[in-house]
Scaffold this motif. Structure first.
Motif, PDB file in Angstrom:
ATOM      1  N   ASP A   1       5.543   4.879   2.203  1.00 57.02           N
ATOM      2  CA  ASP A   1       5.414   6.228   1.655  1.00 57.02           C
ATOM      3  C   ASP A   1       6.748   6.630   1.047  1.00 57.02           C
ATOM      4  OD1 ASP A   1       4.887   8.828   0.983  1.00 57.02           O
ATOM      5  OD2 ASP A   1       4.295   9.479   2.997  1.00 57.02           O
ATOM      6  N   PRO A   2       6.802   6.893  -0.277  1.00 59.41           N
ATOM      7  CA  PRO A   2       8.062   7.299  -0.892  1.00 59.41           C
ATOM      8  C   PRO A   2       8.681   8.535  -0.257  1.00 59.41           C
ATOM      9  CG  PRO A   2       6.459   6.721  -2.569  1.00 59.41           C
ATOM     10  CD  PRO A   2       5.726   6.738  -1.264  1.00 59.41           C
ATOM     11  N   ALA A   3       7.870   9.356   0.428  1.00 61.91           N
ATOM     12  CA  ALA A   3       8.412  10.536   1.099  1.00 61.91           C
ATOM     13  C   ALA A   3       9.381  10.166   2.210  1.00 61.91           C
ATOM     14  CB  ALA A   3       7.270  11.391   1.655  1.00 61.91           C
ATOM     15  N   ASP A   4       9.326   8.928   2.694  1.00 64.01           N
ATOM     16  CA  ASP A   4      10.236   8.471   3.752  1.00 64.01           C
ATOM     17  C   ASP A   4      11.591   8.020   3.221  1.00 64.01           C
ATOM     18  OD1 ASP A   4       8.282   8.971   5.663  1.00 64.01           O
ATOM     19  OD2 ASP A   4       7.449   6.949   5.505  1.00 64.01           O
ATOM     20  N   PHE A   5      11.730   7.983   1.893  1.00 65.44           N
ATOM     21  CA  PHE A   5      13.006   7.611   1.276  1.00 65.44           C
ATOM     22  C   PHE A   5      13.841   8.866   1.072  1.00 65.44           C
ATOM     23  CE2 PHE A   5      15.652   7.040  -2.504  1.00 65.44           C
ATOM     24  CZ  PHE A   5      16.277   5.841  -2.237  1.00 65.44           C
TER      25      PHE A   5
ATOM     26  N   GLY B   1       3.256  10.596  -0.411  1.00 67.60           N
ATOM     27  CA  GLY B   1       3.818  11.923  -0.238  1.00 67.60           C
ATOM     28  C   GLY B   1       4.843  12.211  -1.325  1.00 67.60           C
ATOM     29  N   PRO B   2       5.273  13.463  -1.445  1.00 70.79           N
ATOM     30  CA  PRO B   2       6.244  13.825  -2.482  1.00 70.79           C
ATOM     31  C   PRO B   2       7.632  13.265  -2.190  1.00 70.79           C
ATOM     32  CG  PRO B   2       5.845  15.687  -1.021  1.00 70.79           C
ATOM     33  CD  PRO B   2       4.864  14.619  -0.631  1.00 70.79           C
ATOM     34  N   TYR B   3       8.351  12.975  -3.239  1.00 71.26           N
ATOM     35  CA  TYR B   3       9.745  12.536  -3.079  1.00 71.26           C
ATOM     36  C   TYR B   3      10.558  13.693  -2.511  1.00 71.26           C
ATOM     37  CZ  TYR B   3       8.411   8.492  -5.828  1.00 71.26           C
ATOM     38  OH  TYR B   3       7.797   7.348  -6.268  1.00 71.26           O
ATOM     39  N   THR B   4      11.453  13.371  -1.592  1.00 71.00           N
ATOM     40  CA  THR B   4      12.182  14.403  -0.864  1.00 71.00           C
ATOM     41  C   THR B   4      13.683  14.170  -0.968  1.00 71.00           C
ATOM     42  OG1 THR B   4      12.043  13.127   1.184  1.00 71.00           O
ATOM     43  CG2 THR B   4      10.271  14.709   0.752  1.00 71.00           C
ATOM     44  N   ALA B   5      14.434  15.047  -0.312  1.00 68.79           N
ATOM     45  CA  ALA B   5      15.892  14.952  -0.251  1.00 68.79           C
ATOM     46  C   ALA B   5      16.330  15.341   1.155  1.00 68.79           C
ATOM     47  CB  ALA B   5      16.522  15.889  -1.281  1.00 68.79           C
ATOM     48  N   PRO B   6      17.525  14.955   1.566  1.00 64.52           N
ATOM     49  CA  PRO B   6      18.022  15.341   2.884  1.00 64.52           C
ATOM     50  C   PRO B   6      17.957  16.851   3.093  1.00 64.52           C
ATOM     51  CG  PRO B   6      19.447  13.669   1.933  1.00 64.52           C
ATOM     52  CD  PRO B   6      18.464  14.050   0.856  1.00 64.52           C
ATOM     53  N   GLU B   7      17.562  17.269   4.281  1.00 63.34           N
ATOM     54  CA  GLU B   7      17.312  18.681   4.565  1.00 63.34           C
ATOM     55  C   GLU B   7      18.557  19.552   4.425  1.00 63.34           C
ATOM     56  OE1 GLU B   7      15.570  19.039   8.376  1.00 63.34           O
ATOM     57  OE2 GLU B   7      13.677  18.041   7.835  1.00 63.34           O
ATOM     58  N   GLU B   8      19.739  18.990   4.626  1.00 65.80           N
ATOM     59  CA  GLU B   8      20.945  19.816   4.615  1.00 65.80           C
ATOM     60  C   GLU B   8      21.384  20.226   3.212  1.00 65.80           C
ATOM     61  OE1 GLU B   8      22.332  15.480   4.627  1.00 65.80           O
ATOM     62  OE2 GLU B   8      20.764  16.700   5.599  1.00 65.80           O
TER      63      GLU B   8
ATOM     64  N   VAL C   1       0.863  -1.181   0.000  1.00 67.37           N
ATOM     65  CA  VAL C   1       0.000   0.000   0.000  1.00 67.37           C
ATOM     66  C   VAL C   1       0.897   1.228   0.000  1.00 67.37           C
ATOM     67  CG1 VAL C   1      -1.808   1.266   1.213  1.00 67.37           C
ATOM     68  CG2 VAL C   1      -1.811  -1.247   1.229  1.00 67.37           C
ATOM     69  N   VAL C   2       0.857   1.968  -1.095  1.00 67.64           N
ATOM     70  CA  VAL C   2       1.725   3.131  -1.261  1.00 67.64           C
ATOM     71  C   VAL C   2       0.908   4.377  -0.946  1.00 67.64           C
ATOM     72  CG1 VAL C   2       3.249   4.386  -2.835  1.00 67.64           C
ATOM     73  CG2 VAL C   2       3.015   1.897  -3.042  1.00 67.64           C
ATOM     74  N   THR C   3       1.170   4.951   0.225  1.00 63.82           N
ATOM     75  CA  THR C   3       0.394   6.107   0.651  1.00 63.82           C
ATOM     76  C   THR C   3       1.093   6.805   1.807  1.00 63.82           C
ATOM     77  OG1 THR C   3      -1.873   6.860   1.121  1.00 63.82           O
ATOM     78  CG2 THR C   3      -1.055   4.997   2.409  1.00 63.82           C
ATOM     79  N   GLN C   4       0.592   7.988   2.141  1.00 60.54           N
ATOM     80  CA  GLN C   4       1.119   8.732   3.277  1.00 60.54           C
ATOM     81  C   GLN C   4       0.431   8.283   4.561  1.00 60.54           C
ATOM     82  OE1 GLN C   4      -0.402  13.024   2.918  1.00 60.54           O
ATOM     83  NE2 GLN C   4      -0.743  12.183   0.868  1.00 60.54           N
ATOM     84  N   LEU C   5       0.874   8.825   5.670  1.00 57.60           N
ATOM     85  CA  LEU C   5       0.410   8.354   6.976  1.00 57.60           C
ATOM     86  C   LEU C   5      -1.077   8.595   7.179  1.00 57.60           C
ATOM     87  CD1 LEU C   5       1.088   7.155   9.727  1.00 57.60           C
ATOM     88  CD2 LEU C   5       1.649   9.455  10.527  1.00 57.60           C
TER      89      LEU C   5
ATOM     90  N   GLN D   1      13.036  -1.978   2.039  1.00 67.83           N
ATOM     91  CA  GLN D   1      12.919  -2.123   3.482  1.00 67.83           C
ATOM     92  C   GLN D   1      12.329  -0.864   4.096  1.00 67.83           C
ATOM     93  OE1 GLN D   1      17.045  -3.228   4.561  1.00 67.83           O
ATOM     94  NE2 GLN D   1      16.216  -5.193   5.226  1.00 67.83           N
ATOM     95  N   THR D   2      11.307  -1.044   4.931  1.00 67.64           N
ATOM     96  CA  THR D   2      10.764   0.022   5.758  1.00 67.64           C
ATOM     97  C   THR D   2      11.266  -0.225   7.178  1.00 67.64           C
ATOM     98  OG1 THR D   2       8.743  -1.105   6.492  1.00 67.64           O
ATOM     99  CG2 THR D   2       8.701  -0.092   4.289  1.00 67.64           C
ATOM    100  N   PRO D   3      10.966   0.653   8.126  1.00 63.28           N
ATOM    101  CA  PRO D   3      11.432   0.409   9.497  1.00 63.28           C
ATOM    102  C   PRO D   3      10.933  -0.901  10.105  1.00 63.28           C
ATOM    103  CG  PRO D   3      10.817   2.707   9.233  1.00 63.28           C
ATOM    104  CD  PRO D   3      10.394   2.014   7.974  1.00 63.28           C
TER     105      PRO D   3
END
Length: 322
Positions: free
Chosen positions: A36-40, A80-87, A9-13, A60-62
């Motif tokens: 959720d791909p946003a967690d990658f 959720g949207p694909y993201t990148a490390p905050e720094e 199931v591909v979805t946000q929280l 792998q998820t947690p």
């Protein structure tokens, strides 16, 4: 696939619609992995190999490990949207997010032998309202006269000829106010004199207002259709008035059922949430089809029927349900 093959199931929280489907799959003892791909890449990792047999590897998820070649089916909901490390700075972050989208997103869309409800690329193709309107006409739906333009003069002429006319956004872009609260652009009636030079700044959709006595939300799941009559809305856009509405499961006319099935076939969809205006003569006027529309806000008796149909699709992907 075996009984131990998971449903992905591909979805946000926060997704109430996915929640009720997962609950039903849990009741059936069908293994489920939520991702959720946003967690990658923070909490999701992936390793994939491609050879003469296709893709293999794992995500792998947690809490779960998903073998890519053992996924029974995918319920693609509201990731959720694909993201990148905050720094990272904006350019590097954009580059990383794109690599994630086309890498992880490409993997999740290419799982071998997997049944999708719906495939993400099919969802995307079916989200474009001009394509929806064109397909709806080809499939035999009654489509109200509609204009797509960025020319104010053409918009005013259309409003004068077909009024009353409503404006509809072509896509539900996220908007927030200064306090971060979400804002929505609703369907609104517009007059010719209100259409000024601002029309030229982007594309607009104008449509003759349907003289309706009720709305209909029809949820199609494979070969099954669940039409719900919506009464009680004091305005054009019933989504603004949930507390005032009543819902009644009704029969679907055979010609509408056929048009729905033809429409799903055009876009390669298993699922679609269709919106109609119902006039006093009983004619169903096509508004749009959300290929990923929600349904968990219906009364439980209606939600349960739709949930069962989706769970059947995911649980038994080898069955022909079209």
């Amino acid at each position: 696939m075996t009984a131990s093959s998971p449903v992905l199931v591909v979805t946000q929280l926060d997704d109430a619609t996915a929640d009720v489907v997962i609950k039903e799959l849990d009741r059936r003892a069908v293994p489920v992995v939520r991702l959720d791909p946003a967690d990658f890449p923070d909490t999701v990792t992936v390793t994939a190999r491609a050879d003469g047999f296709g893709l293999a590897g794992e995500v792998q998820t947690p809490t779960r490990t998903v073998p890519l070649d053992r996924v029974r089916s995918v319920y693609w909901r509201r990731p959720g949207p694909y993201t990148a490390p905050e720094e990272l700075d904006s350019q590097d972050a954009r580059w990383c997010a794109d690599q994630s989208r086309y890498g992880l997103g490409g993997i999740l869309a290419a799982l071998p032998g997997t049944h999708y409800v719906n495939h993400p690329w099919r969802n995307r193709a079916a989200e474009y309202k001009p394509a929806q309107l064109s397909a709806a006409a080809q499939c035999g739906f009654h489509v109200p006269p509609t204009l797509l333009t960025n020319q104010a003069e053409e918009a005013r002429r259309f409003a004068s000829e077909h009024g009353p006319v409503v404006y509809k956004p072509l896509y539900n872009t996220d908007y927030t106010d200064q306090d971060g609260r979400g804002l929505t652009v609703w369907v609104e009636e517009v007059a010719a004199e209100d259409l000024d030079a601002g029309v030229s700044r982007t594309m607009h959709l104008f449509q003759r207002r349907v003289d309706k006595v009720a709305d209909v939300r029809l949820t199609a799941v494979g070969g099954q259709v669940f039409a719900v009559r919506i009464d009680g809305s004091p305005g054009l856009d019933w989504r603004r008035h949930y507390d005032d509405l009543t819902y009644t499961l009704i029969d679907t006319p055979p010609d509408v059922t056929k048009a729905v099935q033809d429409y799903l076939a055009v876009f390669g969809l298993v699922y679609g949430a269709f919106d109609f205006g119902l006039d006093a003569s009983g004619r169903w006027h096509f508004y749009e089809c959300n290929p990923n529309g929600q349904f968990a806000w219906f009364p439980a008796s209606i939600t349960d029927e739709i949930t069962t149909a989706i769970a059947d699709q995911l649980h038994h992907p080898d069955r022909d349900r079209r």
